[in-house]
Write a protein that holds these residues in place. Sequence first.
Motif, PDB file in Angstrom:
ATOM      1  N   LEU A   3      28.394  12.945 -57.658  1.00 39.00           N
ATOM      2  CA  LEU A   3      27.439  11.862 -58.090  1.00 39.00           C
ATOM      3  C   LEU A   3      26.697  11.189 -57.063  1.00 39.00           C
ATOM      4  N   HIS A  11      23.589   8.746 -57.813  1.00 44.76           N
ATOM      5  CA  HIS A  11      24.122   7.454 -58.476  1.00 44.76           C
ATOM      6  C   HIS A  11      25.072   7.173 -57.465  1.00 44.76           C
ATOM      7  N   PRO A  13      29.362   4.274 -58.438  1.00 46.70           N
ATOM      8  CA  PRO A  13      30.781   4.826 -58.104  1.00 46.70           C
ATOM      9  C   PRO A  13      30.859   4.465 -56.644  1.00 46.70           C
ATOM     10  N   VAL A  56      34.620   6.278 -63.562  1.00 44.88           N
ATOM     11  CA  VAL A  56      33.375   6.654 -64.396  1.00 44.88           C
ATOM     12  C   VAL A  56      33.902   6.829 -65.846  1.00 44.88           C
ATOM     13  N   SER A  61      36.746   9.333 -59.988  1.00 47.55           N
ATOM     14  CA  SER A  61      36.047  10.391 -59.810  1.00 47.55           C
ATOM     15  C   SER A  61      36.281  11.037 -58.350  1.00 47.55           C
ATOM     16  N   THR A 119      28.011   6.545 -65.504  1.00 46.36           N
ATOM     17  CA  THR A 119      28.303   5.941 -64.187  1.00 46.36           C
ATOM     18  C   THR A 119      27.820   4.319 -64.762  1.00 46.36           C
ATOM     19  N   CYS A 146      33.099   0.189 -65.927  1.00 40.53           N
ATOM     20  CA  CYS A 146      33.561   1.578 -66.508  1.00 40.53           C
ATOM     21  C   CYS A 146      34.978   1.555 -67.019  1.00 40.53           C
TER      22      CYS A 146
END
Length: 180
Positions: free
Chosen positions: A32, A38, A41, A55, A64, A79, A113
Amino acid sequence: MAESTRSEIRLHVNGKTHRLDVENRRTLLDALREDTGHTGPKRGCDRGQCGACTVLLDGRRVVSCLTLAVAVDGSDVTTVEGLAHEGELRPLQQSFVQLDGLQCGYCTPGQLCSAVGMLAEHAAGWPSAVTADVSPDAPAGELDAEEVRERLSGNLCRCGAYPSIVRAVLETAAREEVAR
């Protein structure tokens, strides 16, 4: 042992499909952050104990850093960047801001999340370790501070924003209940 140590996978991240060629030992967190950009996270403990990397995977919360990317080939990943809809913050995100549930912000993506996931779990009637009646036909109990603290216990905050986080979750849950 297999000759190839890499696999081609597809991840649907926040509504966009990514085709990735990853080493089989690569974590979802690394895929990720490094392969799809992304960075919501966060890398915290790398042991699944802090929750900073939480996530939503097909709607369920996961850490993750302990999830292999190849194991989630074809899955939908959300995310923190994907929680808002068309630039509008979710009510939960608004509550975190209004009630100062974010402080330094490092744990906030994982907290958000996880809170989205736990609210869905509670709405579906899933019990927690502190749920009073866990019989199969028992209605979902009221979401109170003790229940929220237990359900979010896998997400750590070094700033101590827990009281504000619990208030934000409870306020959001109450607003969603009224809206139903």
